[in-house]
Enzyme design. Structure first.
Site, PDB file in Angstrom:
ATOM      1  N   ASP A   1      30.389  83.604  12.922  1.00 51.15           N
ATOM      2  CA  ASP A   1      30.123  82.176  13.164  1.00 51.15           C
ATOM      3  C   ASP A   1      31.148  81.677  14.157  1.00 51.15           C
ATOM      4  OD1 ASP A   1      28.113  81.702  11.395  1.00 51.15           O
ATOM      5  OD2 ASP A   1      29.438  81.176   9.735  1.00 51.15           O
TER       6      ASP A   1
ATOM      7  N   ASP B   1      28.372  81.153   5.733  1.00 52.95           N
ATOM      8  CA  ASP B   1      28.969  80.180   4.821  1.00 52.95           C
ATOM      9  C   ASP B   1      27.943  79.420   3.989  1.00 52.95           C
ATOM     10  OD1 ASP B   1      27.990  78.819   6.990  1.00 52.95           O
ATOM     11  OD2 ASP B   1      29.931  78.127   7.721  1.00 52.95           O
TER      12      ASP B   1
ATOM     13  N   ASP C   1      22.629  81.602   4.122  1.00 51.29           N
ATOM     14  CA  ASP C   1      23.195  82.810   4.737  1.00 51.29           C
ATOM     15  C   ASP C   1      23.217  83.998   3.777  1.00 51.29           C
ATOM     16  OD1 ASP C   1      23.663  81.709   7.198  1.00 51.29           O
ATOM     17  OD2 ASP C   1      25.668  81.010   6.694  1.00 51.29           O
TER      18      ASP C   1
HETATM   19  P1  ATP Z   1      28.345  77.766  13.021  1.00 46.62           P
HETATM   20  O1  ATP Z   1      26.980  78.307  12.754  1.00 46.62           O
HETATM   21  O2  ATP Z   1      29.096  78.489  14.060  1.00 46.62           O
HETATM   22  O3  ATP Z   1      29.136  77.436  11.792  1.00 46.62           O
HETATM   23  P2  ATP Z   1      27.541  75.015  13.290  1.00 46.62           P
HETATM   24  O4  ATP Z   1      28.470  74.377  12.314  1.00 46.62           O
HETATM   25  O5  ATP Z   1      27.282  74.278  14.537  1.00 46.62           O
HETATM   26  O6  ATP Z   1      28.048  76.398  13.780  1.00 46.62           O
HETATM   27  P3  ATP Z   1      25.382  74.417  11.545  1.00 46.62           P
HETATM   28  O7  ATP Z   1      26.276  73.904  10.492  1.00 46.62           O
HETATM   29  O8  ATP Z   1      24.204  75.227  11.190  1.00 46.62           O
HETATM   30  O9  ATP Z   1      26.169  75.294  12.569  1.00 46.62           O
HETATM   31  O10 ATP Z   1      24.917  73.139  12.382  1.00 46.62           O
HETATM   32  C1  ATP Z   1      23.872  73.224  13.317  1.00 46.62           C
HETATM   33  C2  ATP Z   1      23.814  71.966  14.149  1.00 46.62           C
HETATM   34  O11 ATP Z   1      23.516  70.851  13.312  1.00 46.62           O
HETATM   35  C3  ATP Z   1      25.138  71.603  14.809  1.00 46.62           C
HETATM   36  O12 ATP Z   1      25.261  72.169  16.059  1.00 46.62           O
HETATM   37  C4  ATP Z   1      25.043  70.101  14.915  1.00 46.62           C
HETATM   38  O13 ATP Z   1      24.335  69.733  16.083  1.00 46.62           O
HETATM   39  C5  ATP Z   1      24.235  69.713  13.710  1.00 46.62           C
HETATM   40  N1  ATP Z   1      25.111  69.314  12.608  1.00 46.62           N
HETATM   41  C6  ATP Z   1      26.157  69.964  12.100  1.00 46.62           C
HETATM   42  N2  ATP Z   1      26.710  69.310  11.075  1.00 46.62           N
HETATM   43  C7  ATP Z   1      25.978  68.197  10.906  1.00 46.62           C
HETATM   44  C8  ATP Z   1      26.024  67.100  10.000  1.00 46.62           C
HETATM   45  N3  ATP Z   1      26.935  67.048   9.036  1.00 46.62           N
HETATM   46  N4  ATP Z   1      25.118  66.136  10.130  1.00 46.62           N
HETATM   47  C9  ATP Z   1      24.179  66.198  11.077  1.00 46.62           C
HETATM   48  N5  ATP Z   1      24.073  67.198  11.961  1.00 46.62           N
HETATM   49  C10 ATP Z   1      24.963  68.179  11.892  1.00 46.62           C
END
Ligand code: ATP
Length: 873
Positions: free
Chosen positions: A325, A610, A614
């Site tokens: 990630d 996480d 997943d």
């Molecule tokens: P990684 O997969 O590397 O942990 P990430 O945190 O960006 O990255 P996700 O948590 O799946 O992955 O989030 C996907 C997308 O959703 C993010 O790129 C963001 O645009 C949006 N996002 C993340 N957190 C929130 C939130 N709390 N509320 C609304 N949208 C969110």
């Protein structure tokens, strides 16, 4: 027990706690004392005595006991006693090793035990699930395991997987209303049960039952306790050991026949055959692996990697792909808001004006559509969200007050598939749904745009401008969230269909800098022949910018979006993955396909994860890696390794540890097998040449059961070397006993065997030579040579003149102890009878030492020559 589902939440709280408020610290303590720990009682553990007695179950030990009895009957009481003493010491050593290994595994299990979030003294605190007690109020989020049975107090689209109890794998929607009449467990929608987990939404419940009093506790006696499975290496060695044992037993049988045929005493011939079998059969192989693996896991735990399955330690050494990630693993997960974008204007965070109506709106929305809290500097929640409220606090806003003024009336929780989150609040008497999420998703659902105080239909030009701005933020490595809203019905709960026809408000861009150690860790991966790959839910341009900074990606063409692989067949994907280092906008299903594609290409894949979704990808990966800090309980449960610092560099360190542990195990095996082989060669030579038997049974037992075990374990604990990362990953299906390894064992055994026979011949034919002296010198040379050989087995590289020679104090200790023991046997006349030796003169002792020591320069020279050949190749 009452049917709590038939009562209202308030009645249940009143019944259990006698009040509506959460328990105080004193009440928690009283409940914990009354109800005990929240644990399922496992099957009885073995006592130390049982473990000690089990040592006598070993086939070889049984033969030895038979041998002692035969000796006793033949009138050789001394031999019988010595054999029994040696077996007892061996059993004590074995017990200590087993108990230590078990303790270290148990402490590891404790470290990775599940946690629960409970309301204590007014704030939410994470505690070990075992400490949850009746009456506690537990908070639930997607990915949490439910730690106890309880009655729901709150449910925000809460869905729970209860398949462990009901077999139904579809998530059950939960609510809080009381249920009339008696219903089966699967229909008690206002209850949650220990052993199930949250797949979606949020909620809280009051605990009604813990430990064995839970529904799962009631059937716990029916559940099989899973015993530790053997690792592939252990299975491999067990099979090898079995085959070798059969060959050796046949060989010993033949030798016994020859000795009897030559007119030897049957009893003596039997004892000798038994002793030789004990000397030659490497019975300790599998247990050495357990000991070294369990010590290795302790070292790894100190370095922030908790191993949940022993197999993972071996697997780590073979990892050739690490899919990681981005957020929090490669980056610091310390987000700070850098820019706002409203009404076609970019505003740096320090220039935000909360008096401007649009900027104020964006700020308020980012505080309301947000689950995180920051109480006195203690941040709880997703760093993306804490960044938003931290900015608000910095600008002087009172977050609690704002949230109190506009309470949340309904919500669609965030989910990484949908990439959106929405909440409902009444603002200026209008029910409003606030939506935040990935910019591309928001844009796909937007119909209008806010410009100043006015709202108008969005045009293609508006969209183009917003997208261009999003690209520009992303190229700087910023993470961008889009914000939108719309008026909704006052009465109805929010549904996913509501997230359409939105009014676009603005963007918030935040920075999450790469971890300082990521760059070095990525470079180390590449040096070790491991390919690092970034898999992220974030925007492609942001991900590529960060990946470039830390060295994962060289060219933009190595980045793609998850959706690209949707249309590919598995075969096409297999060819495609080679050229890609960054996958952006990935959904959990993509992760599984990417892992599988790399596996089909013959790779061992480590994958981080996480979220609750997943878990399948973590299970599919050879080494599933969960995040200890931000990871959900479900992901931790599915993983074979948990990082307590969520750091990519820790994975690379764990790979290094895995490779070293494997190398150390290999060195121990090399030590044991080459020494055994030396002994067999000496016996074989003597019997072919018609010479007297070179060793008395007690000699072989002395060496094998006493002076050999400690150096073998010490080699397993050899300090780790960075050199292992200069090599390519070891193929997983490669047997530990490669041709090269067996050749090494053969040649080194030959050296030991030859020097032993020289000692024997000097004792036999030299001045005052006789069979007992010859046997003493052979025994002394073999035993000392094997102790010296421990130093040869430290490394494949010559170490004789390097500092490394002295770096393993356990090995030096084992060597000195062994040397003192064997020297006592050879020089104290009182021990002659017991050990069937003749006290050596000083010169004879020097000859024994000299012959043993010769093995060091010879074998070191052989390593040097081999290394030169390898380099020239
Ligand atoms: P990684 O997969 O590397 O942990 P990430 O945190 O960006 O990255 P996700 O948590 O799946 O992955 O989030 C996907 C997308 O959703 C993010 O790129 C963001 O645009 C949006 N996002 C993340 N957190 C929130 C939130 N709390 N509320 C609304 N949208 C969110």
């Amino acid at each position: 027990m009452k049917n709590y589902y038939q009562f209202s939440a308030e009645e249940v709280k009143q019944d259990i706690n006698g009040k509506q408020e959460p328990l105080t610290a004193a009440e928690v303590k009283a409940h914990q004392e009354k109800f005990g720990p929240n644990e399922l009682v496992e099957g009885k553990k073995k006592t130390t005595l049982q473990i000690f007695l089990e040592q006598y179950k070993d086939f070889l030990v049984i033969i030895l006991i038979a041998a002692a009895i035969v000796s006793g009957f033949l009138g050789d009481a001394e031999s019988a006693i010595v054999i029994l003493i040696v077996i007892t010491i061996n059993a004590i050593l074995g017990t200590v090793q087993t108990v230590k290994a078990e303790q270290s595994l148990a402490s590891l299990k404790k470290l990775s035990g599940p946690e629960a979030k409970v309301l204590r003294d007014g704030s939410v605190v994470p505690i070990p699930s075992a400490e949850v007690t009746v009456g506690d109020i537990v908070m639930l989020d997607a990915g949490d395991y439910i730690p106890a049975d309880g009655r729901l107090l709150e449910s925000a689209s809460l869905k729970v997987d209860e398949s462990a109890l009901t077999g139904e794998s579809l998530g059950v929607e939960k609510m809080t209303d009381a249920i009339e009449g008696e219903v089966p467990l699967g229909d008690r929608t206002n209850m949650v049960y220990s052993g199930s987990f949250v797949t979606y939404g949020r909620g809280s419940f009051v605990v009604t039952g813990i430990g064995m009093e839970t529904e799962v506790g009631k059937i716990a006696s029916l559940l099989k306790t899973t015993s530790e499975k053997k690792t592939p290496l252990q299975v491999n060695l067990d099979q090898f050991g079995q085959k070798l044992s059969i060959i050796i037993l046949v060989f010993c049988g033949i030798l016994f026949g020859i000795n009897v045929f030559r007119g030897g005493n049957i009893g003596d011939a039997f004892l000798f055959a038994v002793a030789l079998a004990v000397a030659a059969i490497p019975e300790a192989l599998s247990s050495i692996v357990t000991i070294v693996l369990s010590f290795g896991t302790q070292k790894m735990a100190k370095e922030h990697a908790i191993i949940r399955k022993l197999q993972a330690v071996e697997g780590l050494g073979s990892v050739s792909i690490i899919c990681s990630d981005k957020t929090g693993t490669l980056t610091q997960n310390k987000m700070t808001v850098e820019q706002y974008y409203v009404n076609e204007t970019v505003i740096p965070a320090d220039k935000i004006d909360v008096k401007d109506s649009e900027q104020e709106k964006l700020m308020y929305f980012s505080i309301l559509c947000n689950d995180s809290t920051n109480v006195d500097g203690v941040e709880i929640g997703d760093p993306t969200e804490t960044a938003l409220i931290n900015l608000g606090s910095k600008l002087g806003l009172d977050i609690q007050k704002i949230r109190g003024e506009y309470p949340r009336e309904s919500e669609n929780p965030f989910d990484s598939d949908r990439k959106l989150m929405s909440t409902k609040h009444t603002i200026d008497e209008t029910p409003i749904m606030v939506v935040k999420g990935a910019v591309d998703v928001i844009m796909g659902r937007t119909a209008s745009i806010q410009c100043g105080d006015e709202v108008r239909a969005i045009t293609p030009e508006d969209i183009e401008k917003i997208e261009a701005q999003n690209q520009s933020f992303s190229r700087e490595g910023l993470r961008v969230l889009g914000f939108a809203y719309k008026a909704v019905s006052a009465e109805e709960e929010l549904s996913l269909e509501d997230e359409n026809n939105l009014t676009f408000l603005g963007l918030i861009a935040m920075m999450d800098p790469p971890r300082e150690e990521s760059m070095a860790a990525v470079a180390e991966c590449k040096r070790a022949g491991i390919r690092p790959i970034m898999i992220t839910g974030d925007h492609k341009v942001t991900a590529a910018a960060i990946a470039k900074r830390i060295g994962i990606l060289e060219d933009e063409s190595e980045a793609c979006e998850g959706a690209v692989i949707d249309s590919m067949s598995d075969e096409e994907l297999k060819n495609f993955v080679e050229g890609i280092s960054v996958y952006a906008r990935v959904s959990p299903e993509h992760k599984i396909r990417i892992v599988r594609a790399w596996q089909e290409k013959g790779n061992i894949v480590a994958m981080t994860g996480d979220g609750v979704n997943d878990a399948p990808a973590l299970k599919q990966a050879d080494i599933g890696v969960a995040m200890g800090i931000t990871g959900s309980e479900v992901s931790k449960d599915a993983a074979s390794m948990v990082l307590t610092d969520d750091n990519f560099a820790t994975i690379v360190k764990a790979v290094e540890n895995g490779r070293n542990v494997y190398q150390n195990i290999k060195n121990s095996i090399q030590f044991l097998l080459s020494g055994n082989f030396g002994a067999i060669l000496a016996v074989l030579y003597a019997s072919i040449a018609g010479l007297p038997v070179p060793f008395a049974p007690v000699h072989l037992l002395f060496i094998n059961l006493l002076t050999d075990s400690l150096p073998a374990i010490a080699l397993g604990l050899e300090p780790h070397s960075k050199k292992v990362m200069d090599e390519k990953p070891r193929p997983m299906n490669e047997s530990i006993l490669t041709k090269d390894f067996l050749t090494k064992i053969g040649t080194e055994g030959l050296c030991i065997g030859i020097t032993t026979m020289i000692g024997f011949m000097i004792g036999l034919t030299g001045e005052g030579g006789n069979a007992v002296l010859a046997s003493t010198m052979a025994f002394g040379t073999l035993c000392t040579a094997r102790l010296v050989h421990g130093f040869n087995c430290k490394s494949d590289y010559p170490v004789i003149f390097s500092k490394r020679f002295w770096n393993n104090i356990y090995l030096i200790g084992a060597f000195l102890l062994g040397l003192v023991l064997i020297t006592c046997v050879m020089t104290i006349p009182a021990l002659d009878e017991v050990f069937k030796v003749q006290t050596l003169t000083f010169t004879q002792l020097l000859i024994v030492y000299g012959l043993a020591l010769v093995n060091l320069p010879i074998i070191q020279l052989m390593k040097k020559i081999k290394l030169m050949f390898r380099k020239n190749k």
